[in-house]
Design a protein around this motif. Structure first.
Motif: not given
Ligand SMILES: *Cc1c(COP(=O)(O)O)cnc(C)c1O
Length: 377
Positions: A202, A234, A236-237
């Motif tokens: 991840d 992702t 998201s970050k």
């Molecule tokens: C934030 C995070 C995610 C989730 O991200 P999304 O794409 O927003 O679901 C997954 N794994 C880790 C380690 C994270 O910190």
């Protein structure tokens, strides 16, 4: 009818694996905190979001899509985004899966692969969902603790991987610890992992880490290996699109991706997210600039904490489970601003908090509140 009677009746219907699940802690809601303490401004440093937000390219893409309307279902295959991602990673679309956030892909992986009693190995402390989703499927989770200096404990990993496991689930860099496995460590873990075990890496914070030469790009490491693996990223970050919910995985085998397609809901990634993600990938400038600004702040804060006698991964002298609320109380009496950080409610880590980096002014507010709170009797 009494509420308890009712919930008892429901409880006997719920799968026991579900009743035992720990709740995911999303952190405090800034609006609610503002109302509760009468604060004008509340900064939230508990979700690891990009303080610079999304790329203007993504904003334009969203505007175009809104003008076209949202009346139709999204492309269920997310073809356009998949093909951009496949090109970038030198693979084919059938090796790429999109998710409603990468969390969704973690969930799909557990649904498709984990049978009751099967073992998932991860690091402790771990990202909450790396434990919750396997448990939801009746899996067993073994957590390999980090060392005292928050590094990878390779002998402990080797020992754990001597036993059968269905999935190895690694966050690199780690959330919540922030440290990363090195090339040599990740390579050693990959080689210690049995060939019939699915490797899941991840990389939610890949964009922040890749500038460091000791950080292993898992796709490069795994690409040539004929064994099942998937790497998750992702939007998201670092890409600043957390609200849209879009992440992706690149996998070793089309069959692995096919298994995930079978368990997902057909329209799991909305059209706005698909189009904004493509635009975000085109805006390298925004990504590079915001990552550099955040990393600069990371260095500045680490320095300031060190000067105050605190490491950036430091055990504080007081119990931190009370700090987030405590910082809010302190600020509410002193001025009209508040800071939300994430308490670490895990055995062995109750004197820790996790705070995300933000804009310089927010970070200053955090420092002031934290140092102030530690001086209190
Ligand atoms: C934030 C995070 C995610 C989730 O991200 P999304 O794409 O927003 O679901 C997954 N794994 C880790 C380690 C994270 O910190």
């Amino acid at each position: 009818m009494g509420e308890y009677e009712c919930s008892d009746a429901v409880q006997s219907l719920v799968r026991p694996e579900v009743l035992g699940l720990p709740a995911y802690d999303p952190g405090a809601d800034p609006d609610a905190v503002g109302r509760q303490y009468g604060l004008e401004r509340v900064i939230k440093l508990s979700n690891n979001e990009n303080p610079y937000g999304m790329s203007p390219f993504a904003a334009q893409a969203l505007g175009r899509r809104l003008a076209l309307g949202l009346g139709r279902y999204p492309d269920p295959a997310g073809k356009d985004l998949c093909s951009v991602l496949a090109d970038r990673h030198g693979t084919r679309c059938d090796h790429v899966i999109l998710g409603n956030g990468s969390e969704n892909i973690l969930e799909l992986l557990c649904q498709a692969f984990i049978r009751p009693g099967e073992r998932v190995v991860t690091q402790a402390p771990c990202f909450g969902l790396h434990e919750i989703f396997p448990l939801m499927m009746g899996g067993q989770v073994t957590k390999v603790p980090v060392t005292g200096s928050f590094a990878c404990d390779l002998p402990a990993w080797r020992q754990t991987l001597d036993q059968p496991a269905k999935m190895v689930l690694i966050s690199n860099p780690s959330n919540p610890v922030g440290s990363a496995f090195t090339w040599a460590e990740l390579e050693a873990i990959v080689h210690a992992t049995p060939l019939d075990c699915l490797l899941v890496i991840d990389e939610a914070y890949f964009e922040y880490a890749i500038g460091d030469p000791s950080y292993p790009d898992a796709l490069r490491l795994l690409n040539t290996l004929q064994r099942p693996w998937i790497v998750l990223r992702t939007f998201s970050k670092a890409h600043g699109l957390a609200s849209l919910r879009v992440g992706y995985g690149v996998a070793s085998h089309a069959g692995l991706i096919d298994a995930l397609h079978r368990v997902r809901t057909p329209y799991n990634v909305n059209q706005l997210a698909q189009e904004a993600a493509i635009a975000a990938l085109e805006d390298v400038q925004h990504l590079v600039t915001s990552v550099a600004l955040v990393r600069g702040e990371q260095a500045r804060l680490s320095e300031a904490l060190a000067q105050a006698g605190l490491g950036s991964r430091h055990r504080s002298p007081i119990s931190c489970s009370s700090i987030p609320a405590w910082m809010r109380r302190r600020w509410s009496s002193a001025c009209c601003e508040g800071v939300i950080v994430k308490a670490w409610r895990e055995s062995g880590y109750r004197t820790f908090i996790r705070a995300s980096l933000s804009l310089p002014a927010d970070n200053d507010m955090f420092l002031k509140a934290l140092l102030g709170s530690l001086c209190q009797p």
